[in-house]
Design a protein around this motif. Structure first.
Motif, PDB file in Angstrom:
ATOM      1  N   ARG A  42       0.838  -1.205   0.000  1.00 27.44           N
ATOM      2  CA  ARG A  42       0.000   0.000   0.000  1.00 27.44           C
ATOM      3  C   ARG A  42       0.870   1.251   0.000  1.00 27.44           C
ATOM      4  NH1 ARG A  42      -1.701   3.010   4.440  1.00 27.44           N
ATOM      5  NH2 ARG A  42      -3.528   4.343   4.082  1.00 27.44           N
ATOM      6  N   ALA A  43       1.905   1.265   0.844  1.00 27.42           N
ATOM      7  CA  ALA A  43       2.811   2.419   0.896  1.00 27.42           C
ATOM      8  C   ALA A  43       3.466   2.640  -0.463  1.00 27.42           C
ATOM      9  CB  ALA A  43       3.860   2.214   1.985  1.00 27.42           C
ATOM     10  N   HIS A  44       3.890   1.551  -1.124  1.00 31.10           N
ATOM     11  CA  HIS A  44       4.504   1.684  -2.447  1.00 31.10           C
ATOM     12  C   HIS A  44       3.523   2.264  -3.458  1.00 31.10           C
ATOM     13  CE1 HIS A  44       7.605  -0.566  -0.597  1.00 31.10           C
ATOM     14  NE2 HIS A  44       7.357  -1.747  -1.077  1.00 31.10           N
ATOM     15  N   ALA A  45       2.298   1.728  -3.477  1.00 30.40           N
ATOM     16  CA  ALA A  45       1.302   2.202  -4.446  1.00 30.40           C
ATOM     17  C   ALA A  45       1.033   3.692  -4.269  1.00 30.40           C
ATOM     18  CB  ALA A  45       0.013   1.401  -4.294  1.00 30.40           C
ATOM     19  N   LEU A  46       0.866   4.126  -3.027  1.00 29.18           N
ATOM     20  CA  LEU A  46       0.609   5.539  -2.764  1.00 29.18           C
ATOM     21  C   LEU A  46       1.819   6.397  -3.140  1.00 29.18           C
ATOM     22  CD1 LEU A  46      -1.164   5.231   0.714  1.00 29.18           C
ATOM     23  CD2 LEU A  46      -2.236   5.563  -1.528  1.00 29.18           C
ATOM     24  N   ALA A  47       3.017   5.906  -2.878  1.00 28.31           N
ATOM     25  CA  ALA A  47       4.216   6.668  -3.193  1.00 28.31           C
ATOM     26  C   ALA A  47       4.411   6.802  -4.698  1.00 28.31           C
ATOM     27  CB  ALA A  47       5.442   6.009  -2.555  1.00 28.31           C
ATOM     28  N   PHE A  48       4.168   5.731  -5.446  1.00 26.73           N
ATOM     29  CA  PHE A  48       4.258   5.820  -6.909  1.00 26.73           C
ATOM     30  C   PHE A  48       3.234   6.803  -7.449  1.00 26.73           C
ATOM     31  CE2 PHE A  48       6.625   1.720  -6.984  1.00 26.73           C
ATOM     32  CZ  PHE A  48       7.595   2.061  -7.916  1.00 26.73           C
ATOM     33  N   ALA A  49       2.008   6.749  -6.927  1.00 26.70           N
ATOM     34  CA  ALA A  49       0.965   7.667  -7.385  1.00 26.70           C
ATOM     35  C   ALA A  49       1.348   9.108  -7.096  1.00 26.70           C
ATOM     36  CB  ALA A  49      -0.366   7.317  -6.715  1.00 26.70           C
ATOM     37  N   ALA A  50       1.939   9.344  -5.938  1.00 27.42           N
ATOM     38  CA  ALA A  50       2.352  10.699  -5.579  1.00 27.42           C
ATOM     39  C   ALA A  50       3.441  11.224  -6.499  1.00 27.42           C
ATOM     40  CB  ALA A  50       2.853  10.725  -4.131  1.00 27.42           C
ATOM     41  N   GLU A  51       4.183  10.290  -7.130  1.00 28.34           N
ATOM     42  CA  GLU A  51       5.255  10.690  -8.049  1.00 28.34           C
ATOM     43  C   GLU A  51       4.804  10.665  -9.506  1.00 28.34           C
ATOM     44  OE1 GLU A  51       8.074  11.991  -7.408  1.00 28.34           O
ATOM     45  OE2 GLU A  51       8.134  11.699  -5.232  1.00 28.34           O
ATOM     46  N   GLY A  52       3.488  10.597  -9.725  1.00 25.23           N
ATOM     47  CA  GLY A  52       2.950  10.746 -11.073  1.00 25.23           C
ATOM     48  C   GLY A  52       2.658   9.469 -11.813  1.00 25.23           C
ATOM     49  N   ALA A  53       2.886   8.304 -11.189  1.00 21.03           N
ATOM     50  CA  ALA A  53       2.619   7.040 -11.863  1.00 21.03           C
ATOM     51  C   ALA A  53       1.136   6.706 -11.838  1.00 21.03           C
ATOM     52  CB  ALA A  53       3.412   5.913 -11.205  1.00 21.03           C
ATOM     53  N   ARG A  54       0.696   5.955 -12.834  1.00 24.66           N
ATOM     54  CA  ARG A  54      -0.615   5.332 -12.836  1.00 24.66           C
ATOM     55  C   ARG A  54      -0.422   3.907 -12.322  1.00 24.66           C
ATOM     56  NH1 ARG A  54      -1.754   6.649 -18.990  1.00 24.66           N
ATOM     57  NH2 ARG A  54       0.516   6.438 -18.950  1.00 24.66           N
ATOM     58  N   VAL A  55      -1.249   3.488 -11.390  1.00 26.00           N
ATOM     59  CA  VAL A  55      -0.949   2.298 -10.598  1.00 26.00           C
ATOM     60  C   VAL A  55      -2.030   1.233 -10.739  1.00 26.00           C
ATOM     61  CG1 VAL A  55      -0.352   1.441  -8.297  1.00 26.00           C
ATOM     62  CG2 VAL A  55       0.204   3.809  -8.923  1.00 26.00           C
ATOM     63  N   VAL A  56      -1.586  -0.011 -10.936  1.00 27.68           N
ATOM     64  CA  VAL A  56      -2.455  -1.174 -10.839  1.00 27.68           C
ATOM     65  C   VAL A  56      -2.254  -1.756  -9.446  1.00 27.68           C
ATOM     66  CG1 VAL A  56      -3.040  -3.454 -11.738  1.00 27.68           C
ATOM     67  CG2 VAL A  56      -2.300  -1.635 -13.307  1.00 27.68           C
ATOM     68  N   VAL A  57      -3.310  -1.747  -8.655  1.00 25.31           N
ATOM     69  CA  VAL A  57      -3.252  -2.170  -7.254  1.00 25.31           C
ATOM     70  C   VAL A  57      -3.787  -3.588  -7.160  1.00 25.31           C
ATOM     71  CG1 VAL A  57      -4.029  -1.683  -4.907  1.00 25.31           C
ATOM     72  CG2 VAL A  57      -3.587   0.209  -6.489  1.00 25.31           C
ATOM     73  N   ASN A  58      -2.887  -4.549  -6.944  1.00 23.38           N
ATOM     74  CA  ASN A  58      -3.297  -5.954  -6.824  1.00 23.38           C
ATOM     75  C   ASN A  58      -3.369  -6.374  -5.371  1.00 23.38           C
ATOM     76  OD1 ASN A  58      -1.704  -8.772  -6.251  1.00 23.38           O
ATOM     77  ND2 ASN A  58      -3.371  -9.035  -7.715  1.00 23.38           N
ATOM     78  N   ASP A  59      -4.454  -7.036  -4.985  1.00 27.12           N
ATOM     79  CA  ASP A  59      -4.559  -7.639  -3.658  1.00 27.12           C
ATOM     80  C   ASP A  59      -5.784  -8.541  -3.618  1.00 27.12           C
ATOM     81  OD1 ASP A  59      -3.160  -6.566  -0.714  1.00 27.12           O
ATOM     82  OD2 ASP A  59      -4.814  -7.992  -0.666  1.00 27.12           O
ATOM     83  N   LEU A  60      -5.607  -9.740  -3.062  1.00 31.32           N
ATOM     84  CA  LEU A  60      -6.737 -10.649  -2.882  1.00 31.32           C
ATOM     85  C   LEU A  60      -7.524 -10.346  -1.618  1.00 31.32           C
ATOM     86  CD1 LEU A  60      -5.537 -14.238  -3.873  1.00 31.32           C
ATOM     87  CD2 LEU A  60      -7.283 -12.851  -4.974  1.00 31.32           C
TER      88      LEU A  60
END
Length: 323
Positions: A42-60
């Motif tokens: 979750r921390a990685h996904a939010l950090a990538f988004a904050a740096e301008g990335a579009r994110v695919v968030v995978n979790d079961l």
């Protein structure tokens, strides 16, 4: 899959989650993060988004031991990102299956037209001492950690290789998640330690094989306070606030974001330990003292030579939890 290091419950949206305007180091990149519903993922996904990335968030959305869960943490992370003005989509497939891993890559390409970075993070724990470790506990941890790294990597690499063969060489990045347990072992975690050590081997091979196609592959061995580590870090959790929470998962994400960006050009086949404000480049297995008789040893000679070599060598680090 759940995040490799579980959840850090009770965090609010906004600054505490890492949502905010960064430097834009990942502007335009499309990033997959597995196990991104909680904890480090979750921390990685939010950090990538904050740096301008579009994110695919995978979790079961499974529990700490891999049992089915009722919630959808991936959807919650997607909502956090979109509420802050970012772009993200949810993927709830099982990435330890061929179908799930393939659909993960297809989700990125279908939603955003490309794929630039894969962060393999999903996992869970089934801790037992070796004599009490069931075969099912071994297989389940190997499946999620090791196979759950291999299959997304395989399908992402095939996508990037196909791009390279058309003349459009990508600047692709893979960040795998090992552990200190995989580097030096951890008592009561034989299955987890073996899987995490396997991830290091997989990282080295992938970096060597995929470099020609514009793909860089590295691994991290993080330490942070999450569902999977809350017992180990209970003392740190209870410590008075010093102004810097060294065990916060968000401390690990800046290195992951940099490794997942085009700025990390030339860095591949490496393993990094990261904890709090510390980053360490791991040297791995390197030749130590050596002796060559030039002929076959007898067992006694081999033993004498080995004892002399061990006296010259650095002792290995003790496994975590060793007395």
């Amino acid at each position: 899959m759940t995040s490799d290091t579980g959840s850090n419950s009770g965090e609010a949206a906004g600054t505490a989650t890492g949502i905010g305007k960064g430097s834009g180091i990942c502007d335009g990149r499309v990033v997959i993060v597995t196990g991104a519903g909680r904890g480090l993922g979750r921390a990685h996904a939010l950090a990538f988004a904050a740096e301008g990335a579009r994110v695919v968030v995978n979790d079961l959305g499974v529990g700490l031991d891999g049992s089915p869960g009722a919630d959808s943490p991936a959807r919650q992370v997607v909502e956090e990102i979109t509420a802050a003005g970012g772009e993200a989509v949810e993927h709830a497939g099982d990435i330890a299956t061929t179908e799930g891993a393939a659909s993960l890559v297809h989700t990125a390409v279908d939603a955003f037209g490309r794929l630039d970075t894969l962060v393999n993070n999903a996992g869970f724990l089934r801790d037992r001492m070796l004599v009490n470790l069931d075969e099912d506990d071994w297989d389940a941890v190997m499946r999620v950690h090791l196979k759950g790294h291999f299959l997304p990597l395989k399908h992402a690499a095939a996508h990037w290789r196909a791009q390279a063969k058309t003349g459009r060489v990508p600047r692709a990045r893979v960040v795998n998640t090992s552990s200190g347990a995989g580097l030096s072992g951890s008592v009561g975690q034989g299955n987890y330690s073996a899987a995490k050590a396997g991830i290091v081997g997989l990282t080295l091979v992938a970096a060597a094989e995929m470099g020609r196609y514009g793909v860089q592959v590295n691994a991290i061995a993080p330490a942070a306070r999450t569902r999977m580590t809350e017992a180990a870090f209970a003392q740190a959790m209870a410590a008075p606030d010093s102004g810097f929470d060294a065990m916060a998962p968000q401390n690990v994400s800046p290195l992951v974001v940099w490794l997942g960006s085009a700025a990390s050009t030339g860095v591949t086949g490496r393993v990094f330990e990261t904890e709090g404000g510390r980053i360490t480049v791991m040297d791995g297995w390197r030749p130590g003292p050596s002796a060559d008789k030039g002929a076959r040893w007898t067992p006694a000679e081999a033993g004498d030579a080995t004892l002399k070599l061990l006296a010259q060598a650095q002792p290995p680090p003790a496994p975590h939890g060793a007395q």
